[in-house]
Enzyme design. Structure first.
Site: not given
Length: 221
Positions: A14, A16
């Site tokens: 991922d 953020d």
């Protein structure tokens, strides 16, 4: 869970809250942009929208209090532009990012980024942090039918990496991301960020570590 790194041939990250602490940038940009159309976004309100894609955020606030004069796409683009600006000036990789990417590559794994953020912003982040050479695939929710928590983005990442889902290890900081990766049939390591409460997702993650650096120190050194 005891990890056997030999079972993996790919890693998916991922972005953020995992590679970069961008959540404060998103909250600031959301607050500033929607204030221009008369919506005061509080900290509590932005926690509701944090798992959403940028298009979903704009639609959410339009449904909450419709405005006139600017399109939802215009507001979405304003948020993205502000986040991009903040990343350019203040963005730094979180602890362990460079180490774990190097370790994954040294094992011959293929590596993907899979984010709910727009593709243009994903590419800006990897360039701003000087991480682009580390990734074989950069994938955004823009490019699949449904964003997280649907498994679409992780299934597509595995397809592009040419790796069976069962041989992919995913690193996630959010509840929606953990659920998406599990639904895609992958092994999930949860790395809770300051902006995410992962207690409800921890039973779904195969392992939980305080940071990528901690995982690297435990499994790669």
């Amino acid at each position: 869970m005891h990890f056997k790194l030999e079972q993996f041939q790919a890693a998916i990250f991922d972005m953020d809250g995992l590679l970069i602490d961008s959540e404060p940038f998103w909250k600031r940009a959301e607050r500033e942009s929607f204030a221009e159309v008369g919506i005061e976004v509080t900290e509590e309100m932005s926690n509701v929208t944090s798992p959403m894609t940028t298009a979903e955020v704009a639609a959410h606030w339009y449904a909450f209090r419709p405005w006139v004069g600017r399109s939802m796409r215009d507001l979405e683009n304003a948020v993205i532009a502000r986040v991009r600006e903040l990343i350019s000036h203040q963005g730094r990789p979180l602890p362990g990012v460079r180490e774990i990417l190097h370790a994954c590559r040294s094992r011959g794994w293929r590596i993907a980024l899979a984010s709910n953020s727009p593709l243009t912003l994903c590419e800006h982040v990897v360039d701003a942090l000087d991480l682009r050479p580390s990734f074989d695939v950069i994938l955004s929710a823009d490019q699949v039918t449904r964003g997280k928590p649907a498994p679409d983005i992780y299934r597509e990442a595995a397809r592009r990496l040419e790796s069976p889902p069962s041989q992919c290890v995913v690193f996630e900081d959010s509840v929606s991301g953990v659920l998406a990766a599990r639904a895609a049939g992958m092994v999930v390591v949860a790395i809770p960020s300051a902006a995410q409460a992962l207690e409800q997702a921890e039973p779904d993650a195969h392992a939980v570590f305080p940071s990528l650096l901690s995982f690297w120190e435990t499994h790669f050194t």
